[in-house]
Write a protein that holds these residues in place. Structure first.
Motif, mmCIF file in Angstrom:
data_model
loop_
_atom_site.group_PDB
_atom_site.id
_atom_site.type_symbol
_atom_site.label_atom_id
_atom_site.label_comp_id
_atom_site.label_asym_id
_atom_site.label_seq_id
_atom_site.Cartn_x
_atom_site.Cartn_y
_atom_site.Cartn_z
ATOM 1 N N THR A 268 0.866 -1.265 -0.004
ATOM 2 C CA THR A 268 0.025 -0.059 0.065
ATOM 3 C C THR A 268 0.693 1.317 -0.020
ATOM 4 O OG1 THR A 268 -1.695 -1.142 1.296
ATOM 5 C CG2 THR A 268 -1.767 1.290 1.161
ATOM 6 N N VAL A 269 0.472 2.311 -0.812
ATOM 7 C CA VAL A 269 1.248 3.673 -0.489
ATOM 8 C C VAL A 269 0.007 4.425 -0.200
ATOM 9 C CG1 VAL A 269 2.205 5.591 -1.979
ATOM 10 C CG2 VAL A 269 2.608 3.168 -2.521
ATOM 11 N N THR A 270 0.391 5.322 0.913
ATOM 12 C CA THR A 270 -0.262 6.156 1.610
ATOM 13 C C THR A 270 0.212 7.751 1.540
ATOM 14 O OG1 THR A 270 0.213 6.096 3.975
ATOM 15 C CG2 THR A 270 -1.231 4.419 3.221
ATOM 16 N N ASP A 271 -0.582 8.766 1.813
ATOM 17 C CA ASP A 271 -0.043 10.098 1.801
ATOM 18 C C ASP A 271 0.547 9.963 3.412
ATOM 19 O OD1 ASP A 271 -2.126 10.660 3.323
ATOM 20 O OD2 ASP A 271 -3.047 11.945 1.985
ATOM 21 N N PRO A 272 1.194 11.223 3.680
ATOM 22 C CA PRO A 272 1.471 11.218 5.016
ATOM 23 C C PRO A 272 0.643 11.188 6.112
ATOM 24 C CG PRO A 272 2.702 12.717 3.878
ATOM 25 C CD PRO A 272 1.581 12.189 3.110
ATOM 26 N N GLU A 273 -0.809 11.456 5.683
ATOM 27 C CA GLU A 273 -2.079 11.717 6.697
ATOM 28 C C GLU A 273 -2.753 10.015 6.693
ATOM 29 O OE1 GLU A 273 -1.597 13.740 8.541
ATOM 30 O OE2 GLU A 273 -0.176 14.568 7.165
ATOM 31 N N ILE A 274 -1.937 9.000 6.062
ATOM 32 C CA ILE A 274 -2.426 7.711 5.834
ATOM 33 C C ILE A 274 -3.734 7.357 5.104
ATOM 34 C CG2 ILE A 274 -2.542 5.577 7.431
ATOM 35 C CD1 ILE A 274 -0.264 7.234 8.023
ATOM 36 N N ARG A 275 -3.976 8.307 4.235
ATOM 37 C CA ARG A 275 -4.943 8.024 3.311
ATOM 38 C C ARG A 275 -4.377 7.243 1.883
ATOM 39 N NH1 ARG A 275 -6.142 13.506 4.739
ATOM 40 N NH2 ARG A 275 -4.651 14.342 3.302
ATOM 41 N N ILE A 276 -5.079 6.206 1.575
ATOM 42 C CA ILE A 276 -4.553 5.374 0.604
ATOM 43 C C ILE A 276 -4.497 6.237 -0.735
ATOM 44 C CG2 ILE A 276 -5.118 3.311 -0.727
ATOM 45 C CD1 ILE A 276 -6.060 2.010 1.711
ATOM 46 N N LEU A 277 -3.334 6.093 -1.237
ATOM 47 C CA LEU A 277 -3.077 6.611 -2.771
ATOM 48 C C LEU A 277 -3.218 5.307 -3.687
ATOM 49 C CD1 LEU A 277 -0.111 9.134 -2.085
ATOM 50 C CD2 LEU A 277 -2.919 9.466 -2.102
ATOM 51 N N ALA A 278 -2.720 4.121 -3.576
ATOM 52 C CA ALA A 278 -2.689 3.152 -4.204
ATOM 53 C C ALA A 278 -2.396 1.762 -3.441
ATOM 54 C CB ALA A 278 -1.700 3.076 -5.272
ATOM 55 N N ALA A 279 -3.213 0.625 -3.952
ATOM 56 C CA ALA A 279 -3.074 -0.427 -2.998
ATOM 57 C C ALA A 279 -3.327 -1.554 -3.749
ATOM 58 C CB ALA A 279 -4.293 -0.395 -1.879
ATOM 59 N N SER A 280 -2.272 -2.769 -3.770
ATOM 60 C CA SER A 280 -2.446 -3.786 -4.359
ATOM 61 C C SER A 280 -3.446 -4.827 -3.892
ATOM 62 C CB SER A 280 -0.978 -4.503 -4.167
ATOM 63 O OG SER A 280 -1.076 -5.162 -3.050
ATOM 64 N N ALA A 281 -3.462 -5.958 -4.804
ATOM 65 C CA ALA A 281 -4.435 -7.046 -4.370
ATOM 66 C C ALA A 281 -3.825 -7.608 -3.155
ATOM 67 C CB ALA A 281 -4.712 -8.086 -5.428
ATOM 68 N N VAL B 120 -8.920 0.182 2.783
ATOM 69 C CA VAL B 120 -9.490 0.156 1.412
ATOM 70 C C VAL B 120 -10.834 0.598 1.111
ATOM 71 C CG1 VAL B 120 -9.450 -1.229 -0.681
ATOM 72 C CG2 VAL B 120 -7.491 -1.494 0.801
ATOM 73 N N LEU B 121 -11.658 -0.015 1.811
ATOM 74 C CA LEU B 121 -13.164 0.477 1.624
ATOM 75 C C LEU B 121 -13.462 1.716 2.196
ATOM 76 C CD1 LEU B 121 -14.547 -2.869 3.251
ATOM 77 C CD2 LEU B 121 -14.752 -2.308 0.771
ATOM 78 N N ALA B 122 -13.024 2.414 3.090
ATOM 79 C CA ALA B 122 -12.986 3.716 3.556
ATOM 80 C C ALA B 122 -12.336 4.868 2.856
ATOM 81 C CB ALA B 122 -12.791 3.833 5.079
ATOM 82 N N ARG B 123 -11.504 4.489 2.274
ATOM 83 C CA ARG B 123 -10.452 5.475 1.624
ATOM 84 C C ARG B 123 -10.041 6.785 2.289
ATOM 85 N NH1 ARG B 123 -8.637 2.619 -2.267
ATOM 86 N NH2 ARG B 123 -7.980 4.365 -3.378
ATOM 87 N N VAL B 124 -10.325 6.861 3.535
ATOM 88 C CA VAL B 124 -9.731 7.767 4.357
ATOM 89 C C VAL B 124 -8.980 7.104 5.581
ATOM 90 C CG1 VAL B 124 -11.749 9.452 3.720
ATOM 91 C CG2 VAL B 124 -11.996 8.030 5.839
ATOM 92 N N ALA B 125 -8.383 8.063 6.295
ATOM 93 C CA ALA B 125 -7.500 7.743 7.223
ATOM 94 C C ALA B 125 -8.316 7.115 8.525
ATOM 95 C CB ALA B 125 -6.757 9.044 8.026
ATOM 96 N N LEU B 126 -8.155 5.902 9.061
ATOM 97 C CA LEU B 126 -8.974 5.580 10.070
ATOM 98 C C LEU B 126 -8.321 5.994 11.288
ATOM 99 C CD1 LEU B 126 -9.073 1.658 8.789
ATOM 100 C CD2 LEU B 126 -10.718 3.299 8.758
ATOM 101 N N PRO B 127 -9.139 6.674 12.193
ATOM 102 C CA PRO B 127 -8.363 7.321 13.375
ATOM 103 C C PRO B 127 -7.395 6.497 14.165
ATOM 104 C CG PRO B 127 -10.877 7.966 12.951
ATOM 105 C CD PRO B 127 -10.477 6.738 12.145
ATOM 106 N N GLU B 128 -8.039 5.283 14.593
ATOM 107 C CA GLU B 128 -7.152 4.680 15.519
ATOM 108 C C GLU B 128 -5.791 4.143 14.976
ATOM 109 O OE1 GLU B 128 -10.305 1.834 13.743
ATOM 110 O OE2 GLU B 128 -10.068 3.987 14.534
ATOM 111 N N VAL B 129 -5.902 3.800 13.401
ATOM 112 C CA VAL B 129 -4.756 3.411 12.739
ATOM 113 C C VAL B 129 -3.873 4.563 12.735
ATOM 114 C CG1 VAL B 129 -3.856 2.392 10.787
ATOM 115 C CG2 VAL B 129 -6.045 1.355 11.643
#
Length: 403
Positions: free
Chosen positions: A22-35, A48-57
């Motif tokens: 997975t590649v995320t931006d510095p705020e842990i939002r996914i930019l690209a994710a493999s299978a 992957v489903l949310a496409r936004v930063a999960l707060p606890e993670v």
């Protein structure tokens, strides 16, 4: 961000490693994710489903200080979050952190030298794409922040120029604006890190809702402007304020205390400064007074919309000396409670008696005591106003003292 080429690189690396990448931006939002490669964990699936930063993670990953990493490292597993160990490679351009490449390392076997070399080559190839897209994103964010600052400027010409550019910068018609002020109480943390968390929380709301938001953060205060083509309802404004508050506070330190003040009426851009003042007062009320916490609208404030504008010494002068003496001598708080409820009820004997669960004869006795000690008649409407204002001023002074 334009992630097509980025996705291809991630997919090729994942096939090479036979691991989820997975590649995320510095705020842990996914930019690209493999299978998945049968190594996925709950945290990855949810992200992957949310496409936004999960707060606890988000908080878990940043607790390892990844923003400052210049070399690959490991982020430990967090079983309670459904988070397996990650091998993390920071992707940088000079001193700027562009992204994080994360490889699930469930068995903690790490990467072989050949695999690590392949991953490092991939990250170097990603720099050009990420640097270009990061620059575009930062430029858009900076333009929106500057637009909001200019709309709030003291200079007429600056505000007029900002209004003429608003539709272009905000990406569509700007007929209405809603202004909010968020206060962040986070002891010792008002610097760049908190600003990044604010940026991430607000960006998450934009991604989830398609909102158009501009914001400015400074020293624990966030000014937010939501622009719309059609006037939103008062309830929708309150709901959006709550969502923004929740989104930002979920990424902050658990000890942070966040409150939100709203101007709960949409406004034209020409009146945005008035809306800003009202939202700031509402935020002050939510910060100081528990009954307004955590989200307050200007229309909720009543007389506090005036009292919050006063200096402490002016508040003290608003309290009649006779009222101070009454409350000081009222060791059990009985007379103070009776007077407060009587004034709030508009001088209604039935309502006051019911609220105190008191017989009317006993209530009349207490009111007579209050009148005697105050040297005022509670039948005098102006006297009731002065006393009510004094009690509210004392409530605010007590809040200031407690804090």
């Amino acid at each position: 961000m334009r992630t097509d080429n980025l996705q291809e690189m991630v997919d090729r690396l994942a096939v090479r490693l036979q691991r989820s990448v997975t590649v995320t931006d510095p705020e842990i939002r996914i930019l690209a994710a493999s299978a998945h490669y049968d190594d996925e964990d709950e945290a990855r699936v949810r992200a992957v489903l949310a496409r936004v930063a999960l707060p606890e993670v988000y908080r878990h990953i940043h607790s390892f200080g990844v923003r400052s990493w210049s070399e690959p490292g490991t982020v430990a597993a967090a079983p309670t979050l459904g988070f397996e160990q990650r091998f993390v490679i920071p992707i940088r351009q000079g001193r700027t952190l562009l992204a994080l490449l994360m490889i699930i390392d469930r068995d903690a076997n790490g990467l072989t030298d050949v695999e690590l070399n392949a991953a490092m080559q991939t990250t170097r190839a990603m720099v050009g794409i990420l640097d270009r897209d990061q620059a575009d994103l930062q430029r858009r964010q900076a333009q929106r922040s500057q637009l909001l600052s200019d709309l709030l400027s003291d200079h007429d010409a600056v505000r007029e120029q900002a209004r003429s550019q608003a539709a272009h910068i905000m990406g569509g018609p700007v007929d209405q604006a809603v202004v909010m002020t968020m206060k962040i109480g986070s002891p010792g943390r008002y610097g760049a890190e908190v600003g990044l968390e604010v940026d991430a929380g607000i960006a998450n709301v934009e991604l989830r809702e398609g909102s158009r938001l501009a914001h400015v953060y400074q020293d624990g205060t966030v000014t937010i402007c939501a622009v719309t083509e059609h006037p939103p309802s008062e309830e929708s404004i309150r709901e959006q304020g709550r969502r923004i508050l929740d989104s930002v506070s979920s990424l902050l330190d658990e000890n942070a205390c966040c409150t939100m003040g709203l101007c709960d009426e949409p406004t034209q851009l020409s009146m945005i400064r008035t809306a800003h003042r009202r939202s700031r007062l509402a935020a002050e009320a939510a910060t100081w007074l528990p009954q307004f916490r955590p989200v307050a609208a200007y229309s909720d404030l009543g007389v506090f919309s005036v009292l919050l504008r006063l200096r402490r010494e002016d508040l003290e002068e608003a309290v009649p000396s006779a009222l101070c003496r009454l409350l000081e001598d009222d060791t059990h708080g009985v007379l103070g409670e009776t007077l407060a409820l009587y004034l709030v009820s508009g001088g209604s004997i039935p309502v006051t008696a019911q609220g105190l669960r008191l017989h009317r004869t006993s209530l009349y006795y207490r009111l007579n005591q209050i009148e005697t000690q105050l040297g005022m008649s509670l039948h005098d409407g102006e006297a009731r106003q002065v006393l009510h204002l004094g009690l509210k001023a004392m409530e605010l002074l007590d809040a200031y003292t407690r804090s």
